[in-house]
Design a protein around this motif. Structure first.
Motif, PDB file in Angstrom:
ATOM      1  N   LEU A 127       0.829  -1.207   0.000  1.00  0.00           N
ATOM      2  CA  LEU A 127       0.000   0.000   0.000  1.00  0.00           C
ATOM      3  C   LEU A 127       0.865   1.260   0.000  1.00  0.00           C
ATOM      4  CD1 LEU A 127      -2.862  -0.950   2.514  1.00  0.00           C
ATOM      5  CD2 LEU A 127      -2.966  -0.908   0.015  1.00  0.00           C
ATOM      6  N   ASP A 128       1.950   1.232   0.774  1.00  0.00           N
ATOM      7  CA  ASP A 128       2.854   2.384   0.815  1.00  0.00           C
ATOM      8  C   ASP A 128       3.476   2.631  -0.561  1.00  0.00           C
ATOM      9  OD1 ASP A 128       2.311   2.699   3.480  1.00  0.00           O
ATOM     10  OD2 ASP A 128       4.143   1.697   4.181  1.00  0.00           O
ATOM     11  N   ARG A 129       3.863   1.530  -1.222  1.00  0.00           N
ATOM     12  CA  ARG A 129       4.478   1.672  -2.541  1.00  0.00           C
ATOM     13  C   ARG A 129       3.464   2.186  -3.570  1.00  0.00           C
ATOM     14  NH1 ARG A 129       9.935   1.991  -3.608  1.00  0.00           N
ATOM     15  NH2 ARG A 129      10.302   1.574  -5.798  1.00  0.00           N
ATOM     16  N   LEU A 130       2.236   1.670  -3.476  1.00  0.00           N
ATOM     17  CA  LEU A 130       1.183   2.134  -4.384  1.00  0.00           C
ATOM     18  C   LEU A 130       0.903   3.618  -4.183  1.00  0.00           C
ATOM     19  CD1 LEU A 130      -1.521  -0.686  -4.528  1.00  0.00           C
ATOM     20  CD2 LEU A 130      -0.183   0.233  -6.421  1.00  0.00           C
ATOM     21  N   GLN A 131       0.879   4.024  -2.926  1.00  0.00           N
ATOM     22  CA  GLN A 131       0.642   5.435  -2.628  1.00  0.00           C
ATOM     23  C   GLN A 131       1.743   6.304  -3.228  1.00  0.00           C
ATOM     24  OE1 GLN A 131       0.689   6.419   1.574  1.00  0.00           O
ATOM     25  NE2 GLN A 131      -0.788   8.071   1.286  1.00  0.00           N
ATOM     26  N   MET A 132       2.997   5.845  -3.110  1.00  0.00           N
ATOM     27  CA  MET A 132       4.109   6.578  -3.699  1.00  0.00           C
ATOM     28  C   MET A 132       3.971   6.652  -5.212  1.00  0.00           C
ATOM     29  SD  MET A 132       8.157   5.583  -3.771  1.00  0.00           S
ATOM     30  CE  MET A 132       7.872   4.517  -5.180  1.00  0.00           C
ATOM     31  N   LEU A 133       3.590   5.528  -5.834  1.00  0.00           N
ATOM     32  CA  LEU A 133       3.453   5.475  -7.282  1.00  0.00           C
ATOM     33  C   LEU A 133       2.369   6.436  -7.762  1.00  0.00           C
ATOM     34  CD1 LEU A 133       3.423   2.237  -9.421  1.00  0.00           C
ATOM     35  CD2 LEU A 133       1.811   4.058  -9.877  1.00  0.00           C
ATOM     36  N   LEU A 134       1.197   6.392  -7.120  1.00  0.00           N
ATOM     37  CA  LEU A 134       0.081   7.250  -7.537  1.00  0.00           C
ATOM     38  C   LEU A 134       0.420   8.722  -7.333  1.00  0.00           C
ATOM     39  CD1 LEU A 134      -2.854   5.102  -6.110  1.00  0.00           C
ATOM     40  CD2 LEU A 134      -2.300   5.472  -8.526  1.00  0.00           C
ATOM     41  N   ALA A 135       1.133   9.017  -6.240  1.00  0.00           N
ATOM     42  CA  ALA A 135       1.529  10.397  -5.997  1.00  0.00           C
ATOM     43  C   ALA A 135       2.520  10.869  -7.062  1.00  0.00           C
ATOM     44  CB  ALA A 135       2.163  10.523  -4.606  1.00  0.00           C
ATOM     45  N   ALA A 136       3.436   9.986  -7.451  1.00  0.00           N
ATOM     46  CA  ALA A 136       4.424  10.343  -8.477  1.00  0.00           C
ATOM     47  C   ALA A 136       3.747  10.602  -9.816  1.00  0.00           C
ATOM     48  CB  ALA A 136       5.462   9.231  -8.616  1.00  0.00           C
ATOM     49  N   VAL A 137       2.776   9.746 -10.170  1.00  0.00           N
ATOM     50  CA  VAL A 137       2.048   9.924 -11.441  1.00  0.00           C
ATOM     51  C   VAL A 137       1.284  11.245 -11.434  1.00  0.00           C
ATOM     52  CG1 VAL A 137       0.185   9.014 -12.870  1.00  0.00           C
ATOM     53  CG2 VAL A 137       1.901   7.466 -11.926  1.00  0.00           C
ATOM     54  N   SER A 138       0.770  11.629 -10.263  1.00  0.00           N
ATOM     55  CA  SER A 138      -0.017  12.864 -10.160  1.00  0.00           C
ATOM     56  C   SER A 138       0.860  14.112 -10.187  1.00  0.00           C
ATOM     57  CB  SER A 138      -0.834  12.864  -8.865  1.00  0.00           C
ATOM     58  OG  SER A 138      -1.735  11.788  -8.838  1.00  0.00           O
ATOM     59  N   LYS A 139       2.043  14.032  -9.543  1.00  0.00           N
ATOM     60  CA  LYS A 139       2.840  15.245  -9.333  1.00  0.00           C
ATOM     61  C   LYS A 139       4.046  15.361 -10.252  1.00  0.00           C
ATOM     62  CE  LYS A 139       1.629  15.295  -4.414  1.00  0.00           C
ATOM     63  NZ  LYS A 139       2.170  15.160  -3.030  1.00  0.00           N
ATOM     64  N   ASP A 140       4.712  14.259 -10.527  1.00  0.00           N
ATOM     65  CA  ASP A 140       5.938  14.322 -11.327  1.00  0.00           C
ATOM     66  C   ASP A 140       5.601  14.260 -12.808  1.00  0.00           C
ATOM     67  OD1 ASP A 140       6.953  14.163  -8.836  1.00  0.00           O
ATOM     68  OD2 ASP A 140       8.185  12.391  -9.143  1.00  0.00           O
ATOM     69  N   SER A 141       6.457  14.853 -13.609  1.00  0.00           N
ATOM     70  CA  SER A 141       6.212  14.839 -15.051  1.00  0.00           C
ATOM     71  C   SER A 141       6.790  13.574 -15.682  1.00  0.00           C
ATOM     72  CB  SER A 141       6.846  16.073 -15.705  1.00  0.00           C
ATOM     73  OG  SER A 141       8.240  16.076 -15.499  1.00  0.00           O
ATOM     74  N   ARG A 142       6.043  13.007 -16.577  1.00  0.00           N
ATOM     75  CA  ARG A 142       6.476  11.888 -17.408  1.00  0.00           C
ATOM     76  C   ARG A 142       7.010  10.705 -16.598  1.00  0.00           C
ATOM     77  NH1 ARG A 142       6.170  13.983 -22.498  1.00  0.00           N
ATOM     78  NH2 ARG A 142       7.196  12.247 -23.520  1.00  0.00           N
ATOM     79  N   VAL A 143       6.152  10.172 -15.748  1.00  0.00           N
ATOM     80  CA  VAL A 143       6.477   8.967 -14.981  1.00  0.00           C
ATOM     81  C   VAL A 143       6.141   7.734 -15.815  1.00  0.00           C
ATOM     82  CG1 VAL A 143       5.765   7.546 -13.014  1.00  0.00           C
ATOM     83  CG2 VAL A 143       6.248   9.979 -12.693  1.00  0.00           C
ATOM     84  N   PHE A 144       7.067   6.779 -15.848  1.00  0.00           N
ATOM     85  CA  PHE A 144       6.838   5.495 -16.506  1.00  0.00           C
ATOM     86  C   PHE A 144       6.949   4.427 -15.429  1.00  0.00           C
ATOM     87  CE2 PHE A 144       7.859   1.697 -18.899  1.00  0.00           C
ATOM     88  CZ  PHE A 144       7.089   1.810 -20.051  1.00  0.00           C
ATOM     89  N   PHE A 145       5.833   3.719 -15.160  1.00  0.00           N
ATOM     90  CA  PHE A 145       5.841   2.772 -14.050  1.00  0.00           C
ATOM     91  C   PHE A 145       6.033   1.332 -14.521  1.00  0.00           C
ATOM     92  CE2 PHE A 145       1.386   3.784 -15.087  1.00  0.00           C
ATOM     93  CZ  PHE A 145       0.894   2.536 -15.432  1.00  0.00           C
ATOM     94  N   LEU A 146       6.608   0.549 -13.628  1.00  0.00           N
ATOM     95  CA  LEU A 146       6.820  -0.878 -13.851  1.00  0.00           C
ATOM     96  C   LEU A 146       6.239  -1.612 -12.643  1.00  0.00           C
ATOM     97  CD1 LEU A 146      10.560  -0.660 -14.962  1.00  0.00           C
ATOM     98  CD2 LEU A 146       8.605  -1.001 -16.477  1.00  0.00           C
ATOM     99  N   ILE A 147       5.118  -2.307 -12.847  1.00  0.00           N
ATOM    100  CA  ILE A 147       4.432  -2.989 -11.748  1.00  0.00           C
ATOM    101  C   ILE A 147       4.474  -4.492 -11.994  1.00  0.00           C
ATOM    102  CG2 ILE A 147       2.244  -3.276 -10.530  1.00  0.00           C
ATOM    103  CD1 ILE A 147       1.488  -0.441 -11.414  1.00  0.00           C
ATOM    104  N   ASP A 148       4.979  -5.214 -11.007  1.00  0.00           N
ATOM    105  CA  ASP A 148       5.070  -6.674 -11.122  1.00  0.00           C
ATOM    106  C   ASP A 148       4.198  -7.327 -10.054  1.00  0.00           C
ATOM    107  OD1 ASP A 148       5.809  -9.208 -11.852  1.00  0.00           O
ATOM    108  OD2 ASP A 148       7.754  -9.146 -10.846  1.00  0.00           O
ATOM    109  N   GLU A 149       3.081  -7.879 -10.481  1.00  0.00           N
ATOM    110  CA  GLU A 149       2.155  -8.630  -9.610  1.00  0.00           C
ATOM    111  C   GLU A 149       1.710  -7.796  -8.408  1.00  0.00           C
ATOM    112  OE1 GLU A 149      -0.280 -11.271  -9.925  1.00  0.00           O
ATOM    113  OE2 GLU A 149       1.491 -11.714 -11.125  1.00  0.00           O
ATOM    114  N   MET A 150       0.697  -7.004  -8.638  1.00  0.00           N
ATOM    115  CA  MET A 150       0.177  -6.112  -7.615  1.00  0.00           C
ATOM    116  C   MET A 150      -0.569  -6.849  -6.499  1.00  0.00           C
ATOM    117  SD  MET A 150      -1.950  -2.672  -8.614  1.00  0.00           S
ATOM    118  CE  MET A 150      -1.603  -2.950 -10.327  1.00  0.00           C
ATOM    119  N   LEU A 151      -0.484  -6.321  -5.280  1.00  0.00           N
ATOM    120  CA  LEU A 151      -1.286  -6.762  -4.130  1.00  0.00           C
ATOM    121  C   LEU A 151      -1.168  -8.264  -3.861  1.00  0.00           C
ATOM    122  CD1 LEU A 151      -4.473  -4.589  -4.829  1.00  0.00           C
ATOM    123  CD2 LEU A 151      -2.569  -4.081  -3.280  1.00  0.00           C
ATOM    124  N   ARG A 152       0.057  -8.739  -3.776  1.00  0.00           N
ATOM    125  CA  ARG A 152       0.283 -10.159  -3.495  1.00  0.00           C
ATOM    126  C   ARG A 152      -0.066 -10.522  -2.056  1.00  0.00           C
ATOM    127  NH1 ARG A 152       6.181  -9.875  -6.144  1.00  0.00           N
ATOM    128  NH2 ARG A 152       5.712  -7.680  -5.801  1.00  0.00           N
TER     129      ARG A 152
END
Length: 603
Positions: free
Chosen positions: A488-513
């Motif tokens: 959850l902490d990592r997801l929160q960081m990712l969503l915040a980065a997509v919202s605030k930082d410019s041109r974020v490219f994410f790599l997600i491997d098997e979410m919510l295991r």
């Protein structure tokens, strides 16, 4: 090609070893001759006593002093040559180790590891068997810091292009690169705070009382004493005058002893180090540069005459050390007030030059970082420099892209295309089929590309983007964090980065295991849909085929890719090649069967 490169390094290592042995023998010969000088000094003392004349000792000491200094200089030169070739041998052997077994005598960057960084932990950027470990050739702590900073964040397009041009030039000058590494190898074992102490020492004045009149007296003292000694050969009464002058000189030295000890204690530790750095500065200054960034860096050194000035300071410090050599030091101090003279020279140098030194050492750090990212261009000529795209949408295209940390004999290359667009790519596939490795392949090559380095591909074009990864999620007993909370902490960081930082490219491997299959699917779907709403771009690897159905709902935004297996006679065959569409073949039951667990299908 790789074998040719290996052979070149082996031949260079062997040649360096032979040269080191030659200079070792010469240094040993001159060491024996120095013992002969001491014997002659003792004989001169014997003659002085038996003939009862001070003149013999005075003349003999002057002659033998210069003879001893010449021998020391020659021996020191041969020892320096021997040490240079021994280090050159190590540098070439290190490249051989890097090409054959991934070894590297330089730092692996473990101190820069940070589990909370956007991508470095997931993409093996720092630590053992990491990207940093693969390419690092920085011996100084500042060089390591510089390289780590380049791998920690993408540069802007102009900076990347400047670095690419510089790296191309350096990679075409492998002899210069290896030579410079050799001259800097001494710093690989130095105390990381050594340079900080040096800068503090150079910025703090000694405030020596009576420095002005002492500077004048030191210039005339040797002429005065030598003149009186010559006169005493004809008029013995002047022997007493010469003795008085000698005692006066020693009195001055003793009265300023605390200042000499204070300055000398620090200077003695950095003299040899400065001499080594002077050689490195000279190697940079004397090279003919063409690339814009290398010319800029060299210009900073040329403007301040860095190598000449540091060499001068190093000589003053080394000369100060002569005063510690028993009889030689006594004679130098009596005639020349040697220790005090060198202390004053050092203080004058500090007043004139200390402000330019930090900038000069930053130049070395940047050249070390450039040398490091030039390593792939030299050792892996099949790698290529990526094009940096300026498209409005995201661009990340690659042909024959492979993971740089996998040995060339074992790596499998793939193609990928995202050109001036906004997409989320869902990658499904069997266990061990290659999903995670592909995500890391794209990520780590992007890190290389945006640092200015070549990439492990035959072609690559990429926008300046910020990678954010969600891959190795771990619980933490220290922080009382469960796996699910960490996710959850990592997801929160990712969503915040997509919202605030410019041109974020994410790599997600098997979410919510860390949760049940129903919540996992619903949560993963919700996260992806939120990323779509934010115009997020990236890749999501998953075993959950239902996630692939998002392509039906968002056909213009979601794309499906997969890795599959072939089963022949009960044996699984992996090709590790990415394909368009969604996976239809899974292998969990086959893997379980191989360890003796039969999975029965439900009716």
């Amino acid at each position: 090609m790789e074998q040719d490169i290996l052979n070149n390094y082996k031949q260079a290592a062997e040649a360096a070893a032979n040269e080191a042995e030659k200079y070792k023998k010469l240094a040993n010969t001159y060491s024996l001759l120095r013992l002969g000088i001491f014997g002659l000094m003792i004989f001169a003392i014997y003659l002085t006593i038996t003939r009862d004349t001070f003149t013999i000792m005075a003349v003999a000491f002057v002659v033998l002093l210069f003879g001893f200094a010449w021998l020391v200089s020659r021996q020191s030169g041969y020892e320096s040559q021997r040490d240079y070739y021994l280090d050159l041998q190590k540098i070439n052997e290190n490249e051989i180790a890097g090409l054959t077994n991934g070894g590297n005598l330089y730092d692996n960057g473990q101190d820069y590891s940070n589990d909370k960084h956007f991508y470095t932990s997931d993409l093996d950027v720092f630590g053992n068997n990491s990207l940093f470990h693969l390419i690092n050739r920085a011996a100084t702590s500042a060089g390591n810091d510089k390289l780590a900073a380049w791998l920690n964040a993408p540069a802007d397009k102009d900076t990347i292009l400047l670095r690419q041009e510089a790296v191309e030039e350096i990679s075409a000058k492998n002899d210069w690169k290896v030579n410079t590494q050799t001259k800097l190898l001494f710093a690989n074992k130095e105390d990381t705070d050594q340079m900080k102490r040096l800068f503090i020492y150079l910025s703090m004045p000694l405030n020596l009382p009576g420095e002005k009149w002492l500077s004048i007296y030191i210039k005339i003292a040797p002429y005065l004493l030598f003149g009186v000694l010559i006169v005493s050969a004809f008029y013995p009464v002047f022997t007493l005058v010469a003795t008085a002058i000698a005692f006066f000189n020693m009195f001055i030295l003793v009265s300023k002893g605390s200042y000499i000890l204070k300055a000398g204690a620090v200077a003695d530790k950095i003299g040899a180090v400065l001499a080594n750095y002077a050689v490195v500065f000279k190697a940079i200054e004397n090279n003919e540069w063409q690339s814009k960034r290398c010319l800029e860096l060299n210009g900073k050194l040329q403007k301040n005459k860095t190598s000449k000035n540091i060499e001068e300071l190093s000589k003053f410090i080394n000369k100060l050390g002569y005063s510690l050599i028993m009889i030689v030091g006594f004679v130098l101090n009596v005639f020349f007030l040697w220790a005090l003279k060198q202390i004053i020279n050092i203080e004058n140098w500090k007043r004139d030059n200390h402000t330019n030194l930090e900038e000069a050492f930053d130049v070395i750090a940047e050249f070390e970082a450039l040398i490091s990212i030039a390593v792939p261009a030299i050792n892996y000529p099949e790698w290529t420099f990526p094009l940096i795209a300026d498209t409005e949408g995201y661009t990340l295209t690659a042909k024959n892209i492979a993971h740089p940390l996998i040995r060339s004999a074992n790596r499998v290359a793939n193609n990928y295309e995202l050109e001036d667009a906004y997409h989320i790519d869902i990658i499904t596939g069997s266990n061990m089929a290659g999903k995670s490795t592909f995500l890391r392949t794209v990520g780590i090559n992007t890190v290389l590309a945006l640092a200015g380095a070549p990439v492990c591909a035959s072609h690559m074009q990429v926008s300046v983007i910020t990678i954010v990864s969600y891959m190795r999620i771990k619980d933490s007993l220290k922080e009382s964090t469960s796996t699910f909370k960490a996710e959850l902490d990592r997801l929160q960081m990712l969503l915040a980065a997509v919202s605030k930082d410019s041109r974020v490219f994410f790599l997600i491997d098997e979410m919510l295991r860390g949760t049940n299959s129903v919540d996992k699917y619903l949560g993963s779907k919700a996260v992806i849909e939120q990323l779509i709403s934010k115009r997020g771009v990236g890749m999501v690897a998953t075993h959950d085929l239902q996630i692939a159905r998002l392509e039906d709902k968002y056909p213009a935004y979601v794309r499906n890719f997969y890795f599959d297996i072939q089963v022949q006679n009960g044996e699984m065959l992996f090709d590790y090649k990415i394909k368009h569409g969604e996976c239809k073949t899974f292998n969990a039951s086959l893997l379980l069967k191989q360890i003796g667990i039969n999975v029965e299908e439900e009716e």
